[in-house]
Write a protein that holds these residues in place. Structure first.
Motif, PDB file in Angstrom:
ATOM      1  N   SER A  33       0.841  -1.200   0.000  1.00 43.75           N
ATOM      2  CA  SER A  33       0.000   0.000   0.000  1.00 43.75           C
ATOM      3  C   SER A  33       0.866   1.235   0.000  1.00 43.75           C
ATOM      4  CB  SER A  33      -0.980  -0.003   1.168  1.00 43.75           C
ATOM      5  OG  SER A  33      -0.387  -0.540   2.309  1.00 43.75           O
ATOM      6  N   TYR A  34       0.368   2.250  -0.716  1.00 44.54           N
ATOM      7  CA  TYR A  34       0.959   3.588  -0.713  1.00 44.54           C
ATOM      8  C   TYR A  34      -0.079   4.474  -0.066  1.00 44.54           C
ATOM      9  CZ  TYR A  34       4.210   1.876  -4.290  1.00 44.54           C
ATOM     10  OH  TYR A  34       5.162   1.177  -4.974  1.00 44.54           O
ATOM     11  N   GLY A  35       0.104   4.799   1.186  1.00 41.38           N
ATOM     12  CA  GLY A  35      -0.922   5.569   1.894  1.00 41.38           C
ATOM     13  C   GLY A  35      -2.232   4.796   1.862  1.00 41.38           C
ATOM     14  N   SER A  36      -3.261   5.407   1.295  1.00 39.08           N
ATOM     15  CA  SER A  36      -4.559   4.740   1.276  1.00 39.08           C
ATOM     16  C   SER A  36      -4.751   3.892   0.005  1.00 39.08           C
ATOM     17  CB  SER A  36      -5.680   5.787   1.353  1.00 39.08           C
ATOM     18  OG  SER A  36      -5.591   6.644   0.238  1.00 39.08           O
ATOM     19  N   VAL A  37      -3.748   3.944  -0.935  1.00 42.03           N
ATOM     20  CA  VAL A  37      -3.874   3.163  -2.177  1.00 42.03           C
ATOM     21  C   VAL A  37      -3.314   1.758  -1.974  1.00 42.03           C
ATOM     22  CG1 VAL A  37      -3.183   2.983  -4.611  1.00 42.03           C
ATOM     23  CG2 VAL A  37      -3.659   5.233  -3.606  1.00 42.03           C
ATOM     24  N   LEU A  38      -4.152   0.755  -2.181  1.00 41.71           N
ATOM     25  CA  LEU A  38      -3.695  -0.628  -2.109  1.00 41.71           C
ATOM     26  C   LEU A  38      -3.272  -1.038  -3.520  1.00 41.71           C
ATOM     27  CD1 LEU A  38      -3.277  -2.910  -0.138  1.00 41.71           C
ATOM     28  CD2 LEU A  38      -5.654  -3.612  -0.480  1.00 41.71           C
ATOM     29  N   ALA A  39      -1.959  -0.897  -3.816  1.00 42.46           N
ATOM     30  CA  ALA A  39      -1.448  -1.151  -5.167  1.00 42.46           C
ATOM     31  C   ALA A  39      -1.421  -2.639  -5.471  1.00 42.46           C
ATOM     32  CB  ALA A  39      -0.057  -0.556  -5.317  1.00 42.46           C
ATOM     33  N   LEU A  40      -1.179  -3.455  -4.445  1.00 39.37           N
ATOM     34  CA  LEU A  40      -1.156  -4.910  -4.593  1.00 39.37           C
ATOM     35  C   LEU A  40      -1.886  -5.501  -3.399  1.00 39.37           C
ATOM     36  CD1 LEU A  40       0.169  -6.616  -6.831  1.00 39.37           C
ATOM     37  CD2 LEU A  40       1.949  -7.194  -5.184  1.00 39.37           C
ATOM     38  N   GLY A  57      -2.736  -6.734 -17.276  1.00 34.50           N
ATOM     39  CA  GLY A  57      -3.829  -5.997 -16.649  1.00 34.50           C
ATOM     40  C   GLY A  57      -3.827  -4.571 -17.159  1.00 34.50           C
ATOM     41  N   PRO A  58      -4.917  -3.859 -16.930  1.00 34.19           N
ATOM     42  CA  PRO A  58      -4.974  -2.467 -17.376  1.00 34.19           C
ATOM     43  C   PRO A  58      -4.011  -1.599 -16.567  1.00 34.19           C
ATOM     44  CG  PRO A  58      -6.935  -3.026 -16.094  1.00 34.19           C
ATOM     45  CD  PRO A  58      -6.149  -4.290 -16.252  1.00 34.19           C
ATOM     46  N   SER A  59      -3.842  -0.375 -17.010  1.00 28.77           N
ATOM     47  CA  SER A  59      -2.973   0.568 -16.329  1.00 28.77           C
ATOM     48  C   SER A  59      -3.440   0.742 -14.878  1.00 28.77           C
ATOM     49  CB  SER A  59      -3.028   1.894 -17.085  1.00 28.77           C
ATOM     50  OG  SER A  59      -2.261   2.844 -16.412  1.00 28.77           O
ATOM     51  N   GLY A  60      -2.506   0.694 -13.941  1.00 28.35           N
ATOM     52  CA  GLY A  60      -2.852   0.884 -12.533  1.00 28.35           C
ATOM     53  C   GLY A  60      -3.276  -0.381 -11.815  1.00 28.35           C
ATOM     54  N   SER A  61      -3.171  -1.558 -12.479  1.00 26.23           N
ATOM     55  CA  SER A  61      -3.652  -2.796 -11.860  1.00 26.23           C
ATOM     56  C   SER A  61      -2.625  -3.415 -10.913  1.00 26.23           C
ATOM     57  CB  SER A  61      -4.068  -3.804 -12.937  1.00 26.23           C
ATOM     58  OG  SER A  61      -3.004  -4.068 -13.818  1.00 26.23           O
ATOM     59  N   GLY A  62      -1.392  -2.873 -10.883  1.00 28.30           N
ATOM     60  CA  GLY A  62      -0.404  -3.375  -9.918  1.00 28.30           C
ATOM     61  C   GLY A  62       0.731  -4.179 -10.537  1.00 28.30           C
ATOM     62  N   LYS A  63       0.813  -4.214 -11.851  1.00 30.86           N
ATOM     63  CA  LYS A  63       1.828  -5.028 -12.536  1.00 30.86           C
ATOM     64  C   LYS A  63       3.249  -4.583 -12.180  1.00 30.86           C
ATOM     65  CE  LYS A  63       0.345  -3.773 -16.654  1.00 30.86           C
ATOM     66  NZ  LYS A  63      -0.711  -2.792 -16.297  1.00 30.86           N
ATOM     67  N   THR A  64       3.505  -3.278 -12.327  1.00 32.47           N
ATOM     68  CA  THR A  64       4.851  -2.764 -12.063  1.00 32.47           C
ATOM     69  C   THR A  64       5.197  -2.901 -10.585  1.00 32.47           C
ATOM     70  OG1 THR A  64       4.804  -1.297 -13.965  1.00 32.47           O
ATOM     71  CG2 THR A  64       6.292  -0.674 -12.184  1.00 32.47           C
ATOM     72  N   THR A  65       4.204  -2.738  -9.730  1.00 30.14           N
ATOM     73  CA  THR A  65       4.429  -2.908  -8.288  1.00 30.14           C
ATOM     74  C   THR A  65       4.865  -4.343  -7.987  1.00 30.14           C
ATOM     75  OG1 THR A  65       2.784  -1.211  -7.798  1.00 30.14           O
ATOM     76  CG2 THR A  65       3.338  -2.739  -6.019  1.00 30.14           C
ATOM     77  N   LEU A  66       4.184  -5.329  -8.578  1.00 29.43           N
ATOM     78  CA  LEU A  66       4.540  -6.730  -8.343  1.00 29.43           C
ATOM     79  C   LEU A  66       5.933  -7.024  -8.894  1.00 29.43           C
ATOM     80  CD1 LEU A  66       3.991  -9.566  -7.398  1.00 29.43           C
ATOM     81  CD2 LEU A  66       2.519  -9.939  -9.389  1.00 29.43           C
TER      82      LEU A  66
HETATM   83  P1  ADP Z   1       0.539  -0.872 -13.487  1.00 32.58           P
HETATM   84  O1  ADP Z   1       1.991  -1.173 -13.662  1.00 32.58           O
HETATM   85  O2  ADP Z   1      -0.335  -2.086 -13.614  1.00 32.58           O
HETATM   86  O3  ADP Z   1       0.068   0.239 -14.381  1.00 32.58           O
HETATM   87  P2  ADP Z   1       1.324   0.084 -10.856  1.00 32.58           P
HETATM   88  O4  ADP Z   1       1.856  -1.103 -10.157  1.00 32.58           O
HETATM   89  O5  ADP Z   1       2.309   1.059 -11.427  1.00 32.58           O
HETATM   90  O6  ADP Z   1       0.292  -0.373 -11.986  1.00 32.58           O
HETATM   91  O7  ADP Z   1       0.372   0.906  -9.864  1.00 32.58           O
HETATM   92  C1  ADP Z   1      -0.642   0.285  -9.098  1.00 32.58           C
HETATM   93  C2  ADP Z   1      -1.336   1.345  -8.259  1.00 32.58           C
HETATM   94  O8  ADP Z   1      -0.431   1.858  -7.279  1.00 32.58           O
HETATM   95  C3  ADP Z   1      -1.829   2.557  -9.035  1.00 32.58           C
HETATM   96  O9  ADP Z   1      -3.033   2.977  -8.454  1.00 32.58           O
HETATM   97  C4  ADP Z   1      -0.719   3.565  -8.827  1.00 32.58           C
HETATM   98  O10 ADP Z   1      -1.231   4.881  -8.958  1.00 32.58           O
HETATM   99  C5  ADP Z   1      -0.276   3.261  -7.421  1.00 32.58           C
HETATM  100  N1  ADP Z   1       1.165   3.564  -7.210  1.00 32.58           N
HETATM  101  C6  ADP Z   1       2.208   2.959  -7.825  1.00 32.58           C
HETATM  102  N2  ADP Z   1       3.372   3.449  -7.396  1.00 32.58           N
HETATM  103  C7  ADP Z   1       3.081   4.400  -6.463  1.00 32.58           C
HETATM  104  C8  ADP Z   1       3.861   5.276  -5.632  1.00 32.58           C
HETATM  105  N3  ADP Z   1       5.195   5.252  -5.663  1.00 32.58           N
HETATM  106  N4  ADP Z   1       3.192   6.106  -4.802  1.00 32.58           N
HETATM  107  C9  ADP Z   1       1.844   6.121  -4.758  1.00 32.58           C
HETATM  108  N5  ADP Z   1       1.047   5.322  -5.499  1.00 32.58           N
HETATM  109  C10 ADP Z   1       1.648   4.481  -6.342  1.00 32.58           C
END
Ligand code: ADP
Ligand code: MG
Length: 377
Positions: A33-40, A57-66
């Motif tokens: 989680s990033y603050g209130s955003v649950l990225a994964l 997955g679509p943009s923002g689905s958590g791929k880069t985070t994983l």
């Molecule tokens: P994807 O690669 O599938 O487009 P990301 O993994 O980049 O998705 O992001 C997943 C979610 O986490 C999104 O809602 C994104 O805005 C949020 N997010 C990613 N990185 C950060 C960060 N460093 N700070 C705050 N929110 C983030």
């Protein structure tokens, strides 16, 4: 389906004896989680040695985070990562033996191709006497044999991405992570590179985890595709299974080209669409809102309505769009719903399409009549 691979003990300077070949990768209940955003959100994933798994997955689905968590650049808020059964959650990136390829090539513009590729060896302190052969081999693997002396500025985008790839494979990583590496390339080159990457994966020992938002790219290259939505793993399966057995409406709409229509359950093997009964080849879910997912290529235009084994629909042709190798035909069914189908552009197929505004009968085999829950849970 996991392709066969060789696995042998080799000596690498400074690292002692390691098992060459692909890494086994396990993600156990990882969240970020990033603050209130649950990225994964509580993702678990088990990738076999030498497997090619795409995160789709679509943009923002958590791929880069994983991917960042696998690479060690992002610390999970909960859960753990295991390579070959070893917990690497707190192991820094440079000690994970992984190769990484991003969309941006991150090459050194003032160095030659050969120097760029050799850079990974310098960073790993491999003896200089072994460099030339290794560079030559890595460039040959990516189709750039003889490019050692070229400047980076003289290369096309596709060639630059190949250099970035050569720089990654030169040190035989057991795991390669790629984040949309082809998305900057034009369509034709991207499709050619997809086939090349697939073949390169077969020649390499490495496990590959590949991020893309392009469903066709994922289907083309992967042994399995993991579909992500809102940070959750929605479904993971072989490309053909994912396509033919989507777990829910989201997967059905994201993979392929489907029209989704709300239906109601009649019994375990049939549903009703605007009062018409459709038979399904597989069990209809017992509860919840249901949708029928009709892939455009599964509908056939009927010249008569005789075949009793198929599900039939009738309506009018609303539009016909010529797209080169195929035509997309939009229909308005008698019940009011819209459907579309794809017809190959060869003579026999196109002459079946009635003109816009005319009546048309189409049919769908029960095995292609896919009924899925509307929501993910
Ligand atoms: P994807 O690669 O599938 O487009 P990301 O993994 O980049 O998705 O992001 C997943 C979610 O986490 C999104 O809602 C994104 O805005 C949020 N997010 C990613 N990185 C950060 C960060 N460093 N700070 C705050 N929110 C983030
Ligand atoms: Mg991303």
């Amino acid at each position: 389906m996991i392709r066969g691979h060789g696995s042998e003990a080799v000596i690498l300077p400074g690292r002692g004896t390691v098992q060459a070949g692909g890494e086994r990768v396990e993600v156990r209940s990882a969240s970020k989680s990033y603050g209130s955003v649950l990225a994964l959100d509580n993702v678990s994933l088990d990738v076999a040695p030498h497997e090619f798994v795409s995160l789709l997955g679509p943009s923002g689905s958590g791929k880069t985070t994983l991917l960042g968590i696998l690479g060690g650049f992002i610390q999970p808020s909960a859960g753990s990562i295991h390579f070959g059964g070893r917990d690497v959650t707190f192991v820094p990136p440079h000690k994970r033996d992984i190769g990484i390829v991003f969309q941006s090539y991150a090459l050194f513009p003032h160095m030659t191709v050969g120097e760029n590729v050799a850079f990974a060896l310098r960073a790993r302190r491999l003896p200089k006497s072994s460099w030339a052969d290794k560079v030559k081999h890595a460039l040959a693997m990516v189709g750039l044999a003889g490019y050692e002396e070229r400047g980076i500025a003289q290369l096309s985008g596709g060639q630059r991405q190949r250099v970035a790839l050569a720089r990654t494979i030169i040190f035989d990583p057991r795991l390669i992570l790629m984040d949309e590496p082809l998305s900057a390339l034009d369509k034709q080159l991207r499709e050619a590179m997809q086939i090349e990457l697939r073949q390169l994966h077969r020649r390499l020992g490495a496990t590959i985890i590949y991020v893309t938002h392009d469903q066709r790219e994922a289907l083309t290259m992967s042994d399995r595709v993991a579909v992500l939505k809102d940070g959750k793993l929605v479904q993971i399966d072989r490309p053909d299974r994912l396509y033919d057995h989507p777990a829910n409406a989201f997967v059905a709409s994201f993979i392929g080209e489907a029209t989704l229509l709300p239906v109601t359950r009649v019994d375990g093997a049939s549903v009703s669409l605007d009062g018409a009964i459709l038979r399904t080849g597989r069990p209809v879910p017992a509860t919840g809102d249901l949708v029928l997912a009709v892939q455009t290529e599964k509908l056939l235009i009927d010249l008569d309505r005789q075949d009793p084994t198929r599900n039939h629909f009738s309506g009018r042709v609303a539009d016909i769009v010529f797209q080169g190798e195929s035509l997309r035909v939009f229909l308005t069914l008698d019940g009011g719903a819209s459907l579309s189908l794809r017809q190959p552009s060869h003579y026999e197929a196109t002459r079946r399409i009635p003109p816009i505004g005319e009546r048309v009968n189409v049919s769908l085999h029960p095995e292609d009549t896919i009924v899925v829950p509307r929501t993910e849970s």
